[in-house]
Motif scaffolding. Structure first.
Motif: not given
Lengths: 260, 348
Positions: A12, A16, A83, A151, A153-154, A203, A214, A246, A249, A252
């Protein structure tokens, strides 16, 4: 903002990383080294002094394949981002048939193999503590070199709902409302468990559809975790996010470091 | 000169069968009336020692039923902490014949006694299996709902089982004075509160144990006429006694009653057998080495001696493996779940 940041994680990390490559101007002054390996291989890395090294030959080959290095010196980094590696999607199997009284479907009278709320909590807790994400986060926190962000994973892509062969477990649990409820329970524990060693960045809400998926537009076009060319995932990959996600992310991450 | 002892086998003589025989390799100690085999569907229950029995049977490749399994991906340690996979259903330790009888009566009638849900802080314990939820249930409703589920699984279990192995553990128990319901732990030890006006000490005598066993057999045969029972007596002494006697005397009396009742009950019924776990572990030839230094817990060697004899008698050890009985690789003897030990832990 750390001056020497390392972003590491499992597959993942591609999202990003792709965002950082494709639009670096979006985060002026932001730089980060990245390191990614399949989650199973990350488990086989050990810390020797302040260097992350593979435990065995197979892991060494994997590390070299994905990162072109066979050891990762961590000294000098003053901030870390992990991540992926929570594996929420695999936790759904815990409640495939077994649920507790508080699940929406059970409250509505649906049948299930009834278990206690405490058992569900204990299973979640154990999965979180045994996750590769927790392994990484604890290790990096233990270095005492700087803040650690995490973070997950989505959530899987909403597109899977139109693919009858994919992610049946998630789609089915989502229909009853149990999926979203279970996700909330997992995240509540994740905040608590990860909060002891890191800052958990959840997320972004505007990327989530129906509480448990997602938005497909943030997932289509994801690329594989290769170091060389941009190799896209096949169309039936519903697990990985694209560079647009990404970028969210990275927003964030930048925001979180600024707030620390 | 001829007399009845002249032609008896070596197993009939203490010197040859006990004093002169390795305690871990007793021969002829058990002659089963009926044998367990690959077709047997076995249910296990009983006091703490029964956990060893279930493990050994599973390790030997026998079909030990699990009517109430943990969720498929539940981590093994979590499952164990929550009372899954220890016995054939999630009933926890069943120490006395009275407790077993009342459990079966509850299962047949799907009876859940709300008075047997005990609070501890803001959580709630099923008083009839108080340690299956380490932190208790979230609400009385949850405890009741899961008890109904449990009782339903029990009915299914005994309908499916071909054999029921029950380990008798204690004669002493605590009961609700009014309802007569007995508890596996004294109220106030794990949860609830001890009320001398409400809770009464009971020490089952031989006639009561026999009556319980008779009622248990009747209930089980009503559910499953072909079910066979194997009784054994736990060699684990009492942790504590509330009888007023010295604990050594109380423990000996308790085990004597259970041993005598189990033997007599097996002799009286073709479909009931007795296996001498108690005798094998307490054999003086072992010189005490089948007990841990606390002289209470049974050592791995002691468990193996008993279970090897059990499996050999059933012709199972040879079929499964010639190696000594192995315990679960993930579980050591210290992992045996035994509420009774809490009496010692909470001693003032």
């Amino acid at each position: 903002m750390p001056s020497n940041l390392l972003i590491l994680g499992n597959s993942h990390i591609s999202a990003p990383r792709a965002a950082l490559v494709s639009q670096p101007e979006r985060w002026p002054g932001f730089e980060a080294a990245t390191f990614g390996m399949p989650g199973g291989s990350l488990r086989h890395l050990v810390l020797k002094g302040k260097v992350l090294v593979p435990r065995d030959a197979q892991t060494r080959r994997t590390m070299k394949f994905f990162n072109h290095i066979s050891r990762l010196p961590l000294e000098g980094y003053d901030g870390f981002v992990v991540v992926g590696g929570l594996a929420f999607a695999s936790m759904i199997s815990l409640v495939q048939d077994h649920r507790s009284l508080d699940f929406p479907s059970v409250r509505a009278g649906a049948g299930c193999e009834l278990v206690s709320t405490a058992l569900i909590e204990a299973m979640i807790r154990q999965r979180i503590d045994a996750s590769v994400a927790m392994l990484m986060v604890r290790m990096l926190h233990g270095l005492g070199q700087g803040p650690v962000l995490f973070l997950p994973e989505p959530l899987i892509s909403a597109d899977c709902r139109t693919d009858p062969d994919a992610r049946e477990a998630t789609v089915s649990i989502a229909r009853t409302g149990d999926g979203a409820y279970f996700h909330q329970r997992v995240m509540r524990q994740a905040r608590h468990r990860f909060g002891r060693f890191s800052t958990l960045l959840e997320q972004p809400k505007d990327s989530i559809v129906d509480d448990i998926f997602t938005d497909g537009t943030l997932m289509r076009g994801s690329i594989r975790m290769t170091f060389r060319d941009e190799v896209p995932h096949e169309g039936t990959d519903y697990a990985h996010a694209n560079a647009t996600f990404g970028a969210m992310q990275l927003d964030q991450i930048v925001e979180a470091f600024a707030a620390l | 000169m001829s007399h009845p002892y002249a032609d008896l086998p070596a197993t009939a003589f203490w010197r040859s069968a006990v004093a002169g025989t390795a305690p871990e390799a007793l021969e002829g100690i058990a002659a089963p009336k009926f044998r367990l085999d690959g077709q047997s569907a076995i249910a296990t229950a009983g006091s703490c020692f029964a956990q060893h029995v279930g493990r050994a049977l599973r390790a030997a490749g026998l079909n030990v039923l699990d009517a109430e399994p943990a969720p498929p991906k539940c981590p093994p340690q979590v499952a164990r902490d929550y009372g899954y996979g220890i016995y054939s259903a999630r009933y926890g330790n069943i120490y006395s014949t009275r407790q077993l009888l009342q459990l079966l009566q509850d299962a047949m009638g799907d009876v859940v006694d709300p008075a047997a849900i005990w609070p501890r802080g803001r959580r709630f314990h099923d008083a009839l299996r108080p340690t299956i939820e380490p932190d208790g249930f979230a609400s009385p409703q949850e405890a009741v709902a899961l008890r109904h589920t449990h009782l339903g699984k029990l009915r299914d279990l005994f309908q499916r089982a071909t054999h029921f192995v029950f380990t008798l553990g204690l004669t002493e128990c605590w009961a609700d004075r009014e309802s007569g319901r007995v508890y596996p732990t004294c109220p106030g030890v794990v949860a609830g509160a001890f009320d001398p006006a409400r809770h009464v000490f009971m020490n089952l005598g031989w006639p009561e144990v026999m009556a319980d066993l008779t009622a248990v057999r009747d209930l089980l045969r009503g559910l499953n006429p072909d079910l066979r029972m194997i009784l054994t007596v736990s060699p684990v002494p009492l942790t504590a006694t509330a009888s007023g006697q010295h604990v050594l005397q109380a423990s000996t009396a308790s085990k004597a009653i259970l041993r005598a009742a189990a033997g007599a009950f097996a002799e009286a019924h073709e479909d009931v057998d007795y296996f001498p776990s108690y005798e094998i572990v307490t054999n003086p030839a072992a010189g005490g080495r089948f007990f841990a230094p606390n002289l209470r817990e049974v050592t791995a060697e002691g468990v193996a001696a008993a279970m090897q004899a059990f499996l050999a008698a059933h012709g199972v050890a040879e079929r499964a493996s010639s190696a000594p009985v192995a315990l679960d690789e993930d579980v050591d003897l210290g992992d045996v779940i035994c509420e009774e030990i809490l009496l010692e832990a909470f001693r003032k």
